[in-house]
Design an enzyme around this catalytic site. Structure first.
Site, PDB file in Angstrom:
ATOM      1  N   GLU A   1       0.880  -1.252  -0.063  1.00  0.00           N
ATOM      2  CA  GLU A   1      -0.012   0.172  -0.043  1.00  0.00           C
ATOM      3  C   GLU A   1       0.843   1.357   0.041  1.00  0.00           C
ATOM      4  O   GLU A   1       1.740   1.424   0.721  1.00  0.00           O
ATOM      5  CB  GLU A   1      -0.910   0.186   1.113  1.00  0.00           C
ATOM      6  CG  GLU A   1      -1.567   1.470   1.316  1.00  0.00           C
ATOM      7  CD  GLU A   1      -2.683   1.183   2.462  1.00  0.00           C
ATOM      8  OE1 GLU A   1      -2.991   0.228   2.978  1.00  0.00           O
ATOM      9  OE2 GLU A   1      -2.835   2.441   3.035  1.00  0.00           O
TER      10      GLU A   1
ATOM     11  N   GLU B   1      -2.564  11.724   2.904  1.00  0.00           N
ATOM     12  CA  GLU B   1      -3.805  11.611   3.868  1.00  0.00           C
ATOM     13  C   GLU B   1      -3.727  12.743   4.495  1.00  0.00           C
ATOM     14  O   GLU B   1      -2.572  13.417   4.968  1.00  0.00           O
ATOM     15  CB  GLU B   1      -3.467  10.378   4.753  1.00  0.00           C
ATOM     16  CG  GLU B   1      -3.411   9.033   4.187  1.00  0.00           C
ATOM     17  CD  GLU B   1      -3.371   7.811   5.059  1.00  0.00           C
ATOM     18  OE1 GLU B   1      -4.280   7.308   5.645  1.00  0.00           O
ATOM     19  OE2 GLU B   1      -2.358   7.437   5.540  1.00  0.00           O
TER      20      GLU B   1
END
Length: 530
Positions: free
Chosen positions: A332, A337
């Site tokens: 990932e 974010e």
């Protein structure tokens, strides 16, 4: 965006903002240890060489389990790294001492080695050694030949006693050569050919379903990961094109206690949003996403990638038959974010089997007004490193010296995800939250000419299962002429003609390269044999 709830390290610790890698020589302030239960850490000059900076470790004697820890930017992988550690120790007192060196990680059993020794007289530096091939399982004290990956190193001096003291430590190492220091501006491969994009300049309304897939199926248990509080929907209220931008809108649907909320799949949630999967997957390249982020406490927008092979029910590529690998083995890459740190502080991260959940492979950047200003969030992903950039300025590089299935699942195809989650580890949602959008101007993926040629053949063959422990099958519309399996030294291990299967139950576990030949088409796949 972390896809699983992280297994946290013991509650005794708080997450450190500092991280470094073995060896630790205290030459820079990156090699900062966190202390707990009345201990203290600082830097100071070596008592014998004032030009050499060392670490000073202090116990005040108030607690028998005072100690010090550091999160490692590059985890120690005991399967491949040297298991014998050493450090230099200096004591200002003449007493005998013990040092317990402990390796910790949420994905493996914690292991430790204790060394006892006498201090020279007069005081002098001594070398102390720790052999993790003869370690203890920290949970039960049993002997173990330690293996696995560890992202935290902890030190206890005179554990179990209330003896106060001040000690110097330097040169913590296992003898392995460290990976090169991060040089974010050294992008080793330039990707400048646009191979896939969406600029959202079409008609106002629904998203382009030829390019994007709405992932709406709730994971087992009725909730999305990390304690999130939203339903993902395929409604145009939650994702739509407007004035040349993609909008992913998080909406408050009303309090469940008042008989409100949004119900789907047998569950009612107070918030809705959208989670988009790209119907395009690729290996290596540059990704640029220009976006403004939602506002409000508890909003958790993310721009990220997952391995195309992830076995996550309801994900687009899983529905297409590629779901063979669980998280985090699929890899990932969190390109952006927001909501996990302070306002306007965005973060990047990588999740691998060597460091997942509360990963140590992460960094943050403080930006200007992310809700009202567009920024370009990027990665440059090459076979050797992943460089993270914001507004075309590189600031973090992931480049582990050992690249294997633990540290580098990033030589297989990944796909893009765009979503806005609510709550969970992003914190308490503003009780006055109504709605807010992540607004995306464009998504662009670049490669170069050699990669484009490879990608054209990437979907000719499917290989499953992978990882495998018995029989590997190759699926293709073309006739398979020959399958050859090589080890990582390039030695031929298995060969089959005119067959779609190859048996691996008789070979040693490890990573292998499968070469598939069909007419003029030749493709290689990385295979993990358990």
């Amino acid at each position: 965006m972390k896809i699983k709830i992280p297994l946290l390290l013991p509650a005794l610790f708080t997450l450190s903002i500092y991280s470094q890698q073995i060896p630790l020589d205290f030459s820079t302030n990156d090699d900062t240890f966190d202390s707990f239960d009345g201990s203290g850490f600082s830097f100071r000059p070596d008592v014998q060489d004032g030009a050499n900076q060392v670490g000073q470790f202090f116990n005040n004697g108030s607690n028998p389990y005072q100690g010090f820890f550091i999160n490692l930017a590059q985890p120690v992988v005991l399967d491949t790294d040297n298991k014998i550690f050493s450090l230099r120790f200096y004591s200002f007192d003449p007493n005998d001492h013990t040092i317990l060196l402990k390796l910790e990680d949420s994905n493996n059993t914690d292991v430790q080695v204790q060394a006892s020794f006498s201090v020279p007289s007069p005081s002098d530096w001594i070398d102390v050694f720790f052999d993790f091939s003869n370690a203890q399982d920290s949970s039960d004290g049993s002997s173990v030949n330690a293996s696995g990956s560890y992202g935290r190193l902890t030190i206890f001096v005179d554990e179990g006693t209330n003896t106060p003291g001040t000690y110097l430590i330097d040169d913590i190492t296992n003898g392995d050569t460290p990976s090169p220091p991060n040089n974010p501006n050294d992008i080793d491969v330039v990707y400048d050919v646009l191979v896939w994009s969406d600029d959202f300049n079409g008609t106002n309304g629904p998203i382009d379903t030829n390019k994007w897939f709405h992932q709406t199926q709730i994971p087992s248990g009725g909730n999305w990961y990390n304690g999130e509080q939203q339903h993902y929907t395929d409604r145009t209220e939650n994702s739509f094109i407007e004035d040349g931008n993609l909008n992913i809108k998080a909406i408050f649907e009303g309090r469940i206690a008042n008989g409100q909320g949004y119900s789907d799949q047998g569950y009612t949630k107070e918030y809705t949003s959208a989670r988009l999967n790209s119907k395009f997957a690729f290996t290596y390249g540059r990704v640029d996403v220009r976006a403004k982020l939602p506002f409000g406490d508890g909003t958790w927008p993310a721009i990220w990638t997952l391995g195309k092979n992830i076995s996550e029910t309801g994900a687009y590529w899983q529905t297409q038959g590629f779901g063979t690998t669980s998280w985090p083995a699929c890899g990932e890459i969190d390109i952006m974010e927001h909501g996990l740190h302070s306002l306007n502080e965005v973060s990047v991260a990588l999740h691998t089997p060597s460091s997942s959940g509360a990963t140590v492979n992460t960094d943050t950047q403080l930006l200007s007004d992310v809700a009202n200003n567009f920024h370009i969030y990027s990665i440059n992903w090459s076979p050797d490193k992943i460089v993270f950039l914001i507004d075309d300025v590189a600031f973090y590089t992931y480049n582990p010296s050992v690249k294997n299935s633990f540290t580098w699942p990033f030589d297989d195809q990944q796909y893009l995800l765009l979503n806005v989650a609510m709550g969970g580890i992003a914190g308490t949602i503003d009780p006055n939250f109504s709605e807010s959008n992540m607004v995306i101007d464009y998504v662009k993926v670049y490669q170069n000419s050699s990669l484009i040629a490879e990608e054209k053949n990437a979907n000719l063959f499917k290989v499953f299962p992978n990882p495998a422990n018995d029989l590997i099958t190759v699926s293709s519309l073309q006739k398979i002429d020959r399958l050859r399996l090589f080890n990582t030294l390039g030695q031929l291990v298995k060969e089959n003609f005119n067959s779609t299967t190859i048996k691996v139950s008789t070979i040693d576990p490890g990573i292998y390269i499968l070469k598939i030949e069909s007419g003029v088409s030749i493709e290689t796949k990385k295979i993990l044999v358990n």
